[in-house]
Design a protein around this motif. Structure first.
Motif, PDB file in Angstrom:
ATOM      1  N   THR A  26      -2.817   3.724   4.856  1.00 35.66           N
ATOM      2  CA  THR A  26      -2.153   5.001   5.150  1.00 35.66           C
ATOM      3  C   THR A  26      -0.669   4.792   5.397  1.00 35.66           C
ATOM      4  OG1 THR A  26      -4.190   5.849   6.147  1.00 35.66           O
ATOM      5  CG2 THR A  26      -2.148   7.008   6.681  1.00 35.66           C
TER       6      THR A  26
ATOM      7  N   THR B 271      -0.217   7.985  -3.717  1.00 40.07           N
ATOM      8  CA  THR B 271      -1.565   8.408  -3.364  1.00 40.07           C
ATOM      9  C   THR B 271      -2.493   7.212  -3.183  1.00 40.07           C
ATOM     10  OG1 THR B 271      -2.317   8.531  -5.662  1.00 40.07           O
ATOM     11  CG2 THR B 271      -1.237  10.504  -4.727  1.00 40.07           C
ATOM     12  N   GLU B 272      -3.634   7.475  -2.560  1.00 40.68           N
ATOM     13  CA  GLU B 272      -4.644   6.424  -2.421  1.00 40.68           C
ATOM     14  C   GLU B 272      -5.120   5.963  -3.791  1.00 40.68           C
ATOM     15  OE1 GLU B 272      -9.113   5.743  -0.523  1.00 40.68           O
ATOM     16  OE2 GLU B 272      -7.901   7.453   0.132  1.00 40.68           O
TER      17      GLU B 272
ATOM     18  N   TRP C  26       6.548   8.144  -1.879  1.00 44.77           N
ATOM     19  CA  TRP C  26       5.199   8.462  -1.418  1.00 44.77           C
ATOM     20  C   TRP C  26       4.243   8.294  -2.579  1.00 44.77           C
ATOM     21  CZ3 TRP C  26       1.649  12.492  -2.702  1.00 44.77           C
ATOM     22  CH2 TRP C  26       0.446  12.409  -1.980  1.00 44.77           C
TER      23      TRP C  26
ATOM     24  N   ARG D 244       1.501   4.151   2.165  1.00 46.15           N
ATOM     25  CA  ARG D 244       1.652   5.187   1.132  1.00 46.15           C
ATOM     26  C   ARG D 244       3.027   5.830   1.206  1.00 46.15           C
ATOM     27  NH1 ARG D 244      -4.029   7.225   2.772  1.00 46.15           N
ATOM     28  NH2 ARG D 244      -5.252   5.538   1.834  1.00 46.15           N
TER      29      ARG D 244
ATOM     30  N   GLN E 199      -2.825   3.498  -5.130  1.00 41.85           N
ATOM     31  CA  GLN E 199      -3.040   2.207  -4.466  1.00 41.85           C
ATOM     32  C   GLN E 199      -4.219   1.473  -5.094  1.00 41.85           C
ATOM     33  OE1 GLN E 199      -3.406   3.621  -0.359  1.00 41.85           O
ATOM     34  NE2 GLN E 199      -1.519   2.524   0.181  1.00 41.85           N
TER      35      GLN E 199
END
Length: 261
Positions: free
Chosen positions: A199, A150-151, A148, A202, A154
């Protein structure tokens, strides 16, 4: 009339025997790779991870259920998803029959996802699954085991997945407000989970192994991306079908979605 090579039974048998040698070599190589997996150094896990399960709040040690080994499938189902990743779902369709054999060979099994438990339970019921599925919602577990991101990661190109760093995600993909739907393979898969590409991606798929010895948990193995292909049962069958995988883009769906318009 077929365009594929044809021949007599004698021709087929000769070619099959040649192929058998290649298959045997692949089997021997697979055995050697498995041995190398088991020789990896173990890394002690000291963080107290907590999970929501059908039996209540549980620790990582509890997921072993009295056994010495634990295999975890990192199932892509983030809090914002409306359904589980269809690729992970296709893989998970094979879990029910396998779990009982693992558990009777000193190996516990659980899928783990970030979505709240109620979402996982509803989707599990829809799919007809019975295997253990724990929610890591609010936990560092998925981030710590590299499934996982985070934005911000990214945006910055800070994602290290499958043992390599990814470039920054294009801004146009990060700012999309509506489900991506049909913009390439990832867009199609994202649409099936009710999310956009940013989304959806992620969360990532993977498999991790753990061992419990004298009260101490050790992380022993993790594999990601196409490293989980070997547990994707449908592909093992297709690799033996006359036309192989015979793919042209994303063809699989949630198993209750085939035949819909």
């Amino acid at each position: 009339m077929t365009t594929h090579t044809t021949g007599t039974r004698h021709d087929w048998l000769a070619a099959r025997i040649d192929l058998l040698e290649a298959e045997k070599e692949l089997t021997r190589r697979s055995d050697e790779v498995a041995r190398q997996r088991q020789e990896l150094p173990w890394v002690r896990v000291d963080k107290d991870y907590r999970f929501d399960t059908d039996a209540g709040s549980r620790s990582l040690a509890d997921l072993f259920k009295g056994r010495s080994q634990l295999l975890v499938y990192h199932f892509m189902f983030g809090p914002d998803y409306t359904a589980g990743c269809p690729s992970c779902s296709s893989i998970a369709d094979g879990f029910n029959g396998v779990t009982v054999h693992l558990e009777n060979h000193d190996v516990a099994f659980s899928a783990v996802s970030r979505a709240p438990l109620a979402k996982l339970q509803a989707f599990k019921q829809r799919m007809g699954w019975t295997f253990d599925w724990a929610s890591s919602f609010g936990s560092d577990f998925n981030a710590d085991f590299n499934v996982w991101f985070t934005e911000q990661q990214q945006r910055d190109g800070g994602i290290e997945y499958n043992y390599r760093r990814e470039p920054p995600m294009p801004e146009a993909m990060l700012t999309r407000a509506q489900p991506a739907g049909h913009e390439g393979p990832e867009g199609l898969l994202a649409g099936m989970t009710g999310t956009d590409v940013a989304t959806y991606t992620r969360d990532r798929p993977g498999v991790s192994g753990f061992v419990l010895e004298e009260g101490v948990i050790y992380h022993t193995y993790s594999s990601f991306a196409r490293g989980v292909d070997s547990i994707w049962g449908v592909y093992q069958w297709l690799d033996r079908a006359p036309k192989g995988r015979n793919e042209n883009g994303i063809w699989w769906r949630h198993h209750d979605s085939y035949g819909r318009g």
